[in-house]
Design an enzyme around this catalytic site. Sequence first.
Site: not given
Ligand code: NAD
Length: 256
Positions: A67, A162
């Site tokens: 992305v 972040y």
């Molecule tokens: N898990 C939490 O507690 C939490 C809380 C608040 C926000 N978020 C947000 O929710 C979203 C998902 O979190 P998650 O826990 O599933 O995280 P995760 O790290 O398990 O998943 C992130 C996904 O994004 C993909 N990704 C990373 N870099 C990329 C790139 N350059 N291009 C395309 N894909 C890419 C990864 O391969 C993965 O599939 C994220 O935006 C995270 O910041 C998560």
Amino acid sequence: MSAPVNTVEPGTVVIVTGGARGIGAELCRSLAAQGAAVVVADVGDAAPLVAEQIEAGHTVSSVPTDVGDEAAWARLVATTLDRHDRVDALVNNAAVYQGLGAKTPFTEISVAEWDRVMGVNTRGVWLGMRAVHPAMQEQGYGRIVNIASSTVHMGVPYFAHYTASKGAVIALTRSVAREVGRDGITVNAISPGLVETEATFALNDPSYVATAAQGRAVARGMVPGDLCPAVSFLCSRGSGFITGQTVVVDGGVTFL
Ligand SMILES: NC(=O)c1ccc[n+]([C@@H]2O[C@H](COP(=O)([O-])OP(=O)(O)OC[C@H]3O[C@@H](n4cnc5c(N)ncnc54)[C@H](O)[C@@H]3O)[C@@H](O)[C@H]2O)c1
């Protein structure tokens, strides 16, 4: 798997970034179960999810996408239009989250790491909105949902790159919402609380996760499926008079 949330119209064409695992994968499952045609865009391997979803009779495919890469977005949108003729909704979920590693004082974050996080979490969201805009403008319709984070509202320490990247997502959401409202496009953000994904357990001690659960008004652990209803609603036609907003889905920790 989360129960179907019947708010997105069947046939809605949705791109979900970062859909190969974690929260993104659960959003894909939920949207597909409601009859959406889902295109997963991830640098990781989306093949297991796509196979699982095809087996379930759902319309899910993938396009390998970084992305942060402008050219990759052009390929993703062109492929989506080839496959489905439209792009109704974009869920900007991909982020450097699991890849952050240990929490770090702001004084010790390297410039390279700062740029890496901003390059995916912020630039990726901007590039995504920019890439889908021509198709959505031509359709006179679009829904964009940007996944931010409740860390922005809470000021979580040792996570400055972040939180800054996600604060920028909320700012982008507001600016772009004002620019595209006349095109029939809405842009909203969702700030999830601490979700019990593999990434969260890789980054945090289990006691930190348990304490977070007890601090909620709804005092339990948060699972990826808790985000599905809000995402589905904001991807649906029915949410068309809501734009530029940030919806906090955290079980009642932060009240905006
Ligand atoms: N898990 C939490 O507690 C939490 C809380 C608040 C926000 N978020 C947000 O929710 C979203 C998902 O979190 P998650 O826990 O599933 O995280 P995760 O790290 O398990 O998943 C992130 C996904 O994004 C993909 N990704 C990373 N870099 C990329 C790139 N350059 N291009 C395309 N894909 C890419 C990864 O391969 C993965 O599939 C994220 O935006 C995270 O910041 C998560």
